[in-house]
Design a protein around this motif. Structure first.
Motif, mmCIF file in Angstrom:
data_model
loop_
_atom_site.group_PDB
_atom_site.id
_atom_site.type_symbol
_atom_site.label_atom_id
_atom_site.label_comp_id
_atom_site.label_asym_id
_atom_site.label_seq_id
_atom_site.Cartn_x
_atom_site.Cartn_y
_atom_site.Cartn_z
ATOM 1 N N GLY A 194 0.817 -1.204 0.000
ATOM 2 C CA GLY A 194 0.000 0.000 0.000
ATOM 3 C C GLY A 194 0.853 1.258 0.000
ATOM 4 O O GLY A 194 2.080 1.211 0.042
ATOM 5 N N ARG A 195 0.171 2.379 -0.059
ATOM 6 C CA ARG A 195 0.863 3.664 -0.152
ATOM 7 C C ARG A 195 1.725 3.905 1.080
ATOM 8 O O ARG A 195 1.293 3.754 2.212
ATOM 9 C CB ARG A 195 -0.166 4.794 -0.278
ATOM 10 N N MET A 196 2.973 4.302 0.832
ATOM 11 C CA MET A 196 3.886 4.712 1.892
ATOM 12 C C MET A 196 4.692 5.901 1.392
ATOM 13 O O MET A 196 5.266 5.842 0.297
ATOM 14 C CB MET A 196 4.856 3.582 2.266
ATOM 15 N N GLY A 197 4.745 6.953 2.185
ATOM 16 C CA GLY A 197 5.604 8.069 1.869
ATOM 17 C C GLY A 197 6.966 7.874 2.496
ATOM 18 O O GLY A 197 7.218 6.915 3.231
ATOM 19 N N MET A 198 7.873 8.799 2.204
ATOM 20 C CA MET A 198 9.234 8.658 2.712
ATOM 21 C C MET A 198 9.277 8.642 4.239
ATOM 22 O O MET A 198 10.037 7.879 4.845
ATOM 23 C CB MET A 198 10.108 9.776 2.167
ATOM 24 N N ALA A 199 8.476 9.492 4.863
ATOM 25 C CA ALA A 199 8.485 9.547 6.326
ATOM 26 C C ALA A 199 8.085 8.197 6.924
ATOM 27 O O ALA A 199 8.660 7.757 7.926
ATOM 28 C CB ALA A 199 7.549 10.646 6.814
ATOM 29 N N LEU A 226 -6.727 22.247 17.639
ATOM 30 C CA LEU A 226 -6.034 21.045 17.188
ATOM 31 C C LEU A 226 -6.945 20.326 16.212
ATOM 32 O O LEU A 226 -8.041 19.882 16.568
ATOM 33 C CB LEU A 226 -5.703 20.132 18.369
ATOM 34 N N VAL A 227 -6.504 20.221 14.973
ATOM 35 C CA VAL A 227 -7.262 19.536 13.928
ATOM 36 C C VAL A 227 -6.772 18.096 13.869
ATOM 37 O O VAL A 227 -5.566 17.847 13.748
ATOM 38 C CB VAL A 227 -7.068 20.221 12.560
ATOM 39 N N VAL A 228 -7.688 17.149 13.961
ATOM 40 C CA VAL A 228 -7.332 15.730 13.919
ATOM 41 C C VAL A 228 -7.777 15.180 12.564
ATOM 42 O O VAL A 228 -8.969 15.014 12.304
ATOM 43 C CB VAL A 228 -7.994 14.953 15.069
ATOM 44 N N GLY A 229 -6.820 14.926 11.694
ATOM 45 C CA GLY A 229 -7.121 14.469 10.338
ATOM 46 C C GLY A 229 -6.576 15.441 9.319
ATOM 47 O O GLY A 229 -6.724 16.659 9.473
ATOM 48 N N ALA A 252 -2.241 14.019 11.913
ATOM 49 C CA ALA A 252 -2.759 13.223 10.801
ATOM 50 C C ALA A 252 -2.044 11.895 10.700
ATOM 51 O O ALA A 252 -0.822 11.812 10.869
ATOM 52 C CB ALA A 252 -2.607 13.989 9.488
ATOM 53 N N GLU A 253 -2.821 10.849 10.426
ATOM 54 C CA GLU A 253 -2.212 9.537 10.195
ATOM 55 C C GLU A 253 -1.497 9.526 8.854
ATOM 56 O O GLU A 253 -0.429 8.946 8.701
ATOM 57 C CB GLU A 253 -3.288 8.447 10.251
ATOM 58 N N MET A 295 1.717 17.356 12.413
ATOM 59 C CA MET A 295 2.295 16.147 13.020
ATOM 60 C C MET A 295 1.762 14.944 12.260
ATOM 61 O O MET A 295 0.643 14.492 12.488
ATOM 62 C CB MET A 295 1.922 16.088 14.506
ATOM 63 N N ASN A 296 2.575 14.453 11.326
ATOM 64 C CA ASN A 296 2.135 13.375 10.438
ATOM 65 C C ASN A 296 2.474 12.009 11.032
ATOM 66 O O ASN A 296 3.243 11.897 11.987
ATOM 67 C CB ASN A 296 2.810 13.530 9.081
ATOM 68 N N LEU A 297 1.874 10.974 10.457
ATOM 69 C CA LEU A 297 2.081 9.575 10.881
ATOM 70 C C LEU A 297 1.679 9.361 12.329
ATOM 71 O O LEU A 297 2.282 8.574 13.051
ATOM 72 C CB LEU A 297 3.542 9.164 10.687
ATOM 73 N N GLN A 298 0.636 10.069 12.757
ATOM 74 C CA GLN A 298 0.158 9.953 14.134
ATOM 75 C C GLN A 298 -1.330 9.619 14.133
ATOM 76 O O GLN A 298 -2.120 10.315 13.487
ATOM 77 C CB GLN A 298 0.398 11.255 14.906
#
Length: 536
Positions: A194-199, A226-229, A252-253, A295-298
C-alpha cells in the motif's frame, strides 16, 4: 516512444542535471526490450549530451536480473536505482525524478530528513538495504513509494531499489506471492503493502523514530485549535484557523487522507480535472503557507475533557493539549467481515480496481457491491480480466441507470443480486473463490475465481471517540449541527466522519471551514486564545 510534447517537457527537466548520467540497460530481442530501448533513446536525446546509454555487456558490468531493465548510474558514485519494465503511466514522473536525483539535483527534503536517510544501514555498516517495489502503471498509490525509495537510493549508497512493473513480470509476482501493488520487499522479505511516503518508510527502518516523535509531540505547548485528520476537511480547517492568527496544529495519520486513494476528480468546481495524489500535495503545500504545526504519521487514540480544554493521546503514546478540537478523521473502505477476508487481504482481496486490476489480467474476479462504485469497478475490470461476477446484497443494483446499462452490455460480466457473501476461499497463499448465500432460497453457492474487489461503502474513523462524550450515530458517524458542533462543547467535526449527508471533497472542505470558524467563535466566547494570551 514518447510524443513530441512529452520529449520537450523531459528535455526542460533534464536541464537541471548537475552531473552526467549513464543508463545501463539489460535487453534482448523481444518487443518489450525494443520498447525500452526506444524509451531510453528518447531520454538520451532529451538529455542533450548529459546522458549516455550502454548495454550491460558493453559497460562491463553484471547484467540486471530482469529482462528488460535498466539502471541509472553516475560516474562518481555507486547508485542503486533500477527500473524493470517500462516506467510509464503514473510512474513516468518517478523516472524523471530518479534521473534528476541521481544527477545531483537536490530533492525537496529537509536537512534532517537527508541526514536520517544517509545514516540508514542494514544489519551492519557494510550491509545493503535492497528494496524491490512491484507497481502497475495505472496505480496512483505506487509513485509515492517508488519515488521515495529511488530518492533514498540516490542519497545513500547502502540503499538499492528496483522498481518492477508487475504486469511485465507477472510470473515473478505469482512465484513470490505478490498479489497487490504497491508491494515492497526488503532483502527478499515483505516490508509493506500500500501507499507509503518517505516519512513512513524511514520510520519503519529507524526503530527509535516513533519514540522520539512521541516525546517531541508531548513537549509541544497547548494549541488553540487542534485539527485531527489531514484530508480536505482537515486542511481547510487548519488554513481557516491559522488565518485567524491562533496557534494551530494538525495531527494526521497520513496527510491527504482518502483523497490519496482517489483516481480522477472531475467535479471539484473550478478545476476540471485532477487526481487524488496531486490534490493531496496541493493541500499540504497550501497548509504549509501558514504557521500550522503538522504532526504526520500519528493516529489519535483517545480524547478527554480537561479543566483547560482537551487532552488527546496518540497510538504512539504522545499527548497533546488544546482549547478546542476539530475532528476530521474521514472514513475508510468498509470490509465484508466474513471468514477469509483478512487472511487473503492483498492475496486476492483488494479495494482498488485501478491499482490492482492489471494484476488479474485474463483471470476471474468478483466485485462485491452494486452501487456506483461497484458497477464502475466492474466496468473497468471487464476490460482487463477474463470474467467479472458482480454480487449485490439487494434485490437490484443501486447504481445509476446509465452505468447499469453499460455493465449489462458487457459480454464477460455476470450479475448476481439478492446475494450475501459469506466466506472467502483460498489455498493458504491466495484466493481461490468465494461462497455466497442466495437470500431468496437460502442456498449456498461457490464461485471459483482469483480476485475479489470489495466496493460496499465507507466506515467512519471514529472508534477512538466512543468514550469521549462525543455523540455518534448508529452508523458510527459524529453527530453535528449546521455549525459543525458536536455534543461536546469545544469539539467540532467535519467531513466524511460526520453525519453530513453527502460525502464529497468540496463539501468536506466547506465543512472544515465552517468547523474552524465555529471553533474560533467558541474560543473568543470562552477564553483568550493561547497566542493572544502569551502576547499579553
Amino acid at each position: 516512444m514518447l510524443d513530441t510534447e512529452l520529449k520537450a517537457q523531459l528535455a526542460a527537466y533534464l536541464e537541471r542535471l548537475q552531473a552526467p548520467l549513464t543508463l545501463i540497460a539489460t535487453l534482448d530481442a523481444t518487443d518489450a526490450s525494443r520498447d525500452m530501448r526506444a524509451l531510453l533513446g528518447d531520454i538520451v536525446d532529451a538529455g542533450a549530451g548529459r546522458i549516455s546509454l550502454k548495454d550491460a555487456g558493453e559497460a562491463g558490468v553484471e547484467p540486471g536480473s530482469r529482462l528488460p531493465s535498466f539502471r541509472i548510474t553516475r560516474a562518481d558514485a555507486d547508485i542503486g536505482v533500477e527500473f524493470a519494465g517500462l516506467p510509464l503511466g503514473h510512474e513516468f514522473t518517478s523516472l524523471v525524478l530518479a534521473l534528476l536525483h541521481v544527477g545531483k539535483h537536490p530533492p525537496k527534503l529537509t536537512e534532517d530528513d537527508i541526514a536520517r536517510i544517509k545514516s540508514l544501514e542494514g544489519n551492519g555498516p557494510d550491509s545493503e538495504l535492497h528494496f524491490e517495489t512491484f507497481f502497475s502503471q495505472s496505480c496512483q498509490s505506487c509513485p509515492d513509494v517508488v519515488q521515495s525509495l529511488n530518492t533514498m537510493a540516490a542519497l545513500n549508497p547502502r540503499i538499492r531499489h528496483s522498481a518492477v512493473d508487475g504486469a511485465a513480470f507477472s510470473d515473478e509476482m505469482e512465484e513470490r506471492g505478490v498479489m497487490a501493488v504497491p508491494t515492497v520487499l526488503l532483502n527478499g522479505q515483505p516490508f509493506g503493502t500500500g501507499r507509503m511516503g518517505m516519512a513512513e518508510i524511514i520510520a519503519k527502518l529507524d526503530t527509535g523514530a516513533g519514540e522520539k516523535a512521541a516525546k517531541a509531540i508531548s513537549e509541544k505547548a497547548p494549541f488553540d485549535v487542534l485539527v485531527v485528520g489531514g484530508g480536505p476537511a482537515g486542511a481547510a480547517a487548519a488554513i481557516y484557523a491559522a488565518r485567524k492568527g491562533i496557534r494551530t496544529g494538525v495531527l494526521a495519520e497520513r496527510f491527504g487522507g482518502q483523497v490519496l486513494d482517489t483516481l480522477a476528480i472531475e467535479n471539484f468546481v473550478s478545476v476540471s480535472h485532477t487526481e487524488g495524489p496531486q490534490m493531496a500535495t496541493a493541500l499540504e503545500a497550501h497548509v504549509a503557507d501558514y504557521e500550522v504545526d503538522v504532526m504526520n504519521l500519528q493516529r489519535a487514540e483517545k480524547l478527554e475533557k480537561t479543566d483547560d480544554g482537551f487532552r488527546l493521546t496518540t497510538a504512539s503514546g504522545a499527548t497533546l493539549q488544546a482549547k478546542s478540537v476539530i475532528v476530521s478523521t474521514g472514513a475508510r473502505w468498509r470490509k465484508m467481515g466474513v471468514p477469509g477476508e483478512d487472511q487473503y487481504m492483498t492475496k486476492g482481496v483488494a479495494f482498488c480496481p485501478h491499482c490492482d486490476g492489471p494484476l488479474f489480467k485474463g483471470k476471474r474476479v468478483a466485485v462485491i457491491g452494486g452501487g456506483n462504485s461497484g458497477v464502475e469497478a466492474a466496468i473497468d475490470l471487464a476490460g482487463i480480466v477474463g470474467h467479472v461476477t458482480l454480487i449485490e446484497f439487494d434485490s437490484q443494483l443501486r447504481a445509476d441507470e446509465v452505468l447499469q446499462a453499460k455493465l449489462r452490455s458487457l459480454p464477460n460480466v455476470a450479475i448476481i443480486t439478492s446475494a450475501l457473501t459469506t466466506e472467502v476461499l483460498g489455498d493458504g497463499s491466495k484466493v481461490t473463490g468465494l461462497v455466497y448465500e442466495d437470500r431468496t432460497t437460502g442456498e449456498k453457492h461457490n464461485v471459483e475465481l482469483e480476485g475479489i474487489f470489495v466496493q460496499i461503502g465507507l466506515l467512519p474513523n471514529t472508534e477512538w471517540l466512543k468514550d469521549s462524550g462525543v455523540s455518534l450515530s448508529p452508523r458510527g458517524e459524529i453527530v453535528i449541527d449546521d455549525r459543525g458542533a458536536t455534543s461536546l462543547p469545544g469539539v467540532l467535526a467535519a467531513g466524511d466522519a460526520t453525519t453530513v449527508p453527502y460525502k464529497q471533497i468540496i463539501i468536506a472542505m466547506g465543512a472544515g471551514a465552517t468547523a474552524s470558524l465555529s471553533a474560533f467563535d467558541h474560543l473568543i466566547r470562552t477564553s483568550a486564545p493561547v497566542a493572544q494570551a502569551q502576547a499579553a
